[in-house]
Design an enzyme around this catalytic site. Sequence first.
Site, mmCIF file in Angstrom:
data_model
loop_
_atom_site.group_PDB
_atom_site.id
_atom_site.type_symbol
_atom_site.label_atom_id
_atom_site.label_comp_id
_atom_site.label_asym_id
_atom_site.label_seq_id
_atom_site.Cartn_x
_atom_site.Cartn_y
_atom_site.Cartn_z
ATOM 1 N N ASP A 190 25.295 -38.580 23.289
ATOM 2 C CA ASP A 190 25.425 -37.656 24.423
ATOM 3 C C ASP A 190 24.180 -37.841 25.266
ATOM 4 O O ASP A 190 23.113 -37.307 24.947
ATOM 5 C CB ASP A 190 25.551 -36.208 23.896
ATOM 6 C CG ASP A 190 25.877 -35.211 25.000
ATOM 7 O OD1 ASP A 190 25.649 -35.540 26.186
ATOM 8 O OD2 ASP A 190 26.339 -34.097 24.672
ATOM 9 N N ASP A 209 -5.491 -29.050 27.798
ATOM 10 C CA ASP A 209 -5.295 -29.148 29.255
ATOM 11 C C ASP A 209 -4.037 -29.961 29.585
ATOM 12 O O ASP A 209 -3.884 -30.462 30.695
ATOM 13 C CB ASP A 209 -6.543 -29.730 29.934
ATOM 14 C CG ASP A 209 -6.801 -31.175 29.499
ATOM 15 O OD1 ASP A 209 -6.157 -31.629 28.525
ATOM 16 O OD2 ASP A 209 -7.643 -31.830 30.129
ATOM 17 N N HIS A 263 23.729 -27.752 32.913
ATOM 18 C CA HIS A 263 24.703 -26.654 32.826
ATOM 19 C C HIS A 263 24.530 -25.902 34.138
ATOM 20 O O HIS A 263 23.775 -24.951 34.236
ATOM 21 C CB HIS A 263 24.407 -25.757 31.622
ATOM 22 C CG HIS A 263 24.661 -26.461 30.323
ATOM 23 N ND1 HIS A 263 24.261 -25.969 29.120
ATOM 24 C CD2 HIS A 263 25.290 -27.645 30.043
ATOM 25 C CE1 HIS A 263 24.626 -26.809 28.162
ATOM 26 N NE2 HIS A 263 25.243 -27.822 28.690
ATOM 27 N N ASP A 285 26.170 -36.405 32.732
ATOM 28 C CA ASP A 285 26.257 -35.851 31.370
ATOM 29 C C ASP A 285 27.416 -36.549 30.665
ATOM 30 O O ASP A 285 28.572 -36.148 30.802
ATOM 31 C CB ASP A 285 26.480 -34.331 31.482
ATOM 32 C CG ASP A 285 26.511 -33.642 30.127
ATOM 33 O OD1 ASP A 285 26.314 -34.319 29.105
ATOM 34 O OD2 ASP A 285 26.740 -32.415 30.109
ATOM 35 N N HIS A 299 32.929 -25.893 20.556
ATOM 36 C CA HIS A 299 32.244 -25.662 21.839
ATOM 37 C C HIS A 299 33.244 -25.681 22.991
ATOM 38 O O HIS A 299 34.414 -26.006 22.794
ATOM 39 C CB HIS A 299 31.126 -26.699 22.060
ATOM 40 C CG HIS A 299 31.600 -28.131 22.000
ATOM 41 N ND1 HIS A 299 32.252 -28.739 23.042
ATOM 42 C CD2 HIS A 299 31.493 -29.070 21.023
ATOM 43 C CE1 HIS A 299 32.521 -29.991 22.716
ATOM 44 N NE2 HIS A 299 32.092 -30.213 21.476
ATOM 45 N N TYR A 340 34.993 -32.560 15.029
ATOM 46 C CA TYR A 340 33.890 -32.769 14.088
ATOM 47 C C TYR A 340 34.396 -32.442 12.686
ATOM 48 O O TYR A 340 34.789 -31.302 12.429
ATOM 49 C CB TYR A 340 32.697 -31.869 14.465
ATOM 50 C CG TYR A 340 32.376 -31.992 15.950
ATOM 51 C CD1 TYR A 340 31.534 -32.995 16.417
ATOM 52 C CD2 TYR A 340 32.978 -31.135 16.885
ATOM 53 C CE1 TYR A 340 31.284 -33.148 17.783
ATOM 54 C CE2 TYR A 340 32.736 -31.273 18.242
ATOM 55 C CZ TYR A 340 31.894 -32.278 18.691
ATOM 56 O OH TYR A 340 31.661 -32.425 20.031
ATOM 57 N N HIS A 367 31.804 -27.580 31.742
ATOM 58 C CA HIS A 367 30.820 -26.738 32.428
ATOM 59 C C HIS A 367 30.509 -27.368 33.776
ATOM 60 O O HIS A 367 30.685 -28.579 33.957
ATOM 61 C CB HIS A 367 29.547 -26.558 31.577
ATOM 62 C CG HIS A 367 28.863 -27.847 31.181
ATOM 63 N ND1 HIS A 367 28.025 -28.546 32.024
ATOM 64 C CD2 HIS A 367 28.901 -28.577 30.033
ATOM 65 C CE1 HIS A 367 27.560 -29.618 31.397
ATOM 66 N NE2 HIS A 367 28.089 -29.682 30.197
ATOM 67 N N GLU A 390 34.700 -32.477 28.017
ATOM 68 C CA GLU A 390 34.062 -32.965 26.792
ATOM 69 C C GLU A 390 34.655 -32.402 25.504
ATOM 70 O O GLU A 390 33.997 -31.696 24.753
ATOM 71 C CB GLU A 390 32.562 -32.679 26.835
ATOM 72 C CG GLU A 390 32.170 -31.257 27.226
ATOM 73 C CD GLU A 390 30.644 -31.104 27.300
ATOM 74 O OE1 GLU A 390 29.987 -31.429 26.299
ATOM 75 O OE2 GLU A 390 30.131 -30.657 28.330
ATOM 76 N N HIS A 426 23.682 -30.032 18.343
ATOM 77 C CA HIS A 426 22.453 -30.292 19.107
ATOM 78 C C HIS A 426 21.473 -31.137 18.296
ATOM 79 O O HIS A 426 20.289 -30.828 18.220
ATOM 80 C CB HIS A 426 21.807 -28.974 19.552
ATOM 81 C CG HIS A 426 22.586 -28.284 20.625
ATOM 82 N ND1 HIS A 426 22.399 -26.963 20.967
ATOM 83 C CD2 HIS A 426 23.574 -28.730 21.443
ATOM 84 C CE1 HIS A 426 23.248 -26.638 21.939
ATOM 85 N NE2 HIS A 426 23.964 -27.695 22.233
ATOM 86 N N GLU A 441 32.931 -37.492 26.797
ATOM 87 C CA GLU A 441 32.563 -36.618 27.924
ATOM 88 C C GLU A 441 32.444 -37.415 29.212
ATOM 89 O O GLU A 441 31.660 -38.360 29.298
ATOM 90 C CB GLU A 441 31.229 -35.913 27.614
ATOM 91 C CG GLU A 441 30.722 -35.031 28.738
ATOM 92 C CD GLU A 441 29.484 -34.219 28.360
ATOM 93 O OE1 GLU A 441 28.797 -34.581 27.390
ATOM 94 O OE2 GLU A 441 29.213 -33.225 29.060
ATOM 95 N N ARG A 498 32.995 -37.040 20.145
ATOM 96 C CA ARG A 498 33.088 -36.309 21.422
ATOM 97 C C ARG A 498 33.145 -37.360 22.512
ATOM 98 O O ARG A 498 32.484 -38.400 22.411
ATOM 99 C CB ARG A 498 31.880 -35.385 21.619
ATOM 100 C CG ARG A 498 31.862 -34.685 22.979
ATOM 101 C CD ARG A 498 30.904 -33.489 23.061
ATOM 102 N NE ARG A 498 29.501 -33.847 22.985
ATOM 103 C CZ ARG A 498 28.727 -33.651 21.927
ATOM 104 N NH1 ARG A 498 29.230 -33.092 20.844
ATOM 105 N NH2 ARG A 498 27.456 -33.995 21.952
#
Length: 431
Positions: free
Chosen positions: A263, A41, A366, A274, A355, A388, A359, A384, A246, A399, A397
């Site tokens: 991130d 539940d 996004h 972000d 990447h 790598y 965005h 961003e 990710h 951003e 990175r």
Amino acid sequence: MKYLPIEKELFIKNRQNFAKHLKPKSIVVLNANDIMPTNADGTMGFKQNSDLFYLSGIDQEETILVLFPDFPDEEFREILFLRETNPEIEIWEGHKYTKEEATEASGIQKIFWLSQFEKTFNTLMMEAEHVYLNTNEHIRAEVRVESRDARFIKTCQERYPLHRYERLAPILYHLRAIKSEQEIALMQKACDITEKAFRRVLQFVKPGVMEYEVEAEYIHEFVRNRSRGFAYEPIIASGKNACVLHYLANNKECRNGELLLMDVGAEYANYNADMTRTIPVNGKFTERQKQVYNAVLRVKKEAYTMLRPGNVIKEYHKEIGKLMESELIGLGLLDKIDVKNQDPQHPLYRKYFMHGTSHHLGIDVHDVGNVYRRFEQGMVFTVEPGIYIREENLGIRLENNIVIQENGIFDLMRHIPVEVEEIETLMHTRG
Ligand code: GLY
Ligand code: MN
Ligand code: MN
């Protein structure tokens, strides 16, 4: 909701702008999101449908918004249908909007309980020619779960097969792409909360801390500042984990000599920040780390100059690719001759930067918008770039979130430390 009340003028203006895009004799229906189940539940936390929120400010499950801007009886041009509370709901779930509170939040005068929906809707439908209904048309959405809106489309089309059905998404994506002053203020708040947490983390990180301990520092600072929490699953990636784009496990030890890529962004009032920052675990960059870091930072700074009205994502990403190419040659990662002879369809820089650079950002991380639409004032984008290098166990990175203005950008993260010296100084003063 943890956030402070939002001035209803935001939603009143949104509805006014929206109505201009409809055909005559149009009715519009938007449904709240479902509360999503987990197992047994169990349920996930409630997250309002972004479009319904944008047009009403109502942050409650089972809500239905009906708009009919040229309905003959003025009173029925905007109606909210709400879940009616009762003593049982009061005891188990707590407070729900009263009709007065819903009017105060949305600016909508006509508030009905859900039990009145079918009859009222039928009356309205008899005057309507066009019916605008909502679908998720984000180009990267994988729609596998049937939403309340999707179920409504089925029942509505079955009951009223001869009306003309229209897509709501293109209008809302067009409007939501341009942020008003009020929206930008809410996004600034999300960025400011993110900044507080990042400064806290700069004082906290040292060799031996676990990635999940860093995650805990962020959530602590977010929630105590009226955020619901993370705008998206946070990436806290030390050392080579930063090369997993990710990475969500966040369960490794941060070691001396490694970099830590984070991130993370706070949500505030359904708007999102972000941010990505990459810091040295021990408070000092090595020469090589600094070299790569500053290459990413230069691309980020240069990207700001390209985020101007009239440019378009495809051209912009092409220009960024060229910059990245020359930075990667400078870092000794790509060879000039190889780059000259590369297949333009598969540029070599993609090995180290795989990447996109920007965005849309807003009520969704996004955010919705059209990738072929040229940049305009009031659009909010992330910036961003990253590099790598798996063979060096290194991923960087950076951003920020920016607003496009007539002459240049406005950086919503202008106060969040990013220069090597700033980061090192702040980390050196930690206890
Ligand atoms: N955090 C998601 C992104 O940067 O796009
Ligand atoms: Mn991000
Ligand atoms: Mn992003």
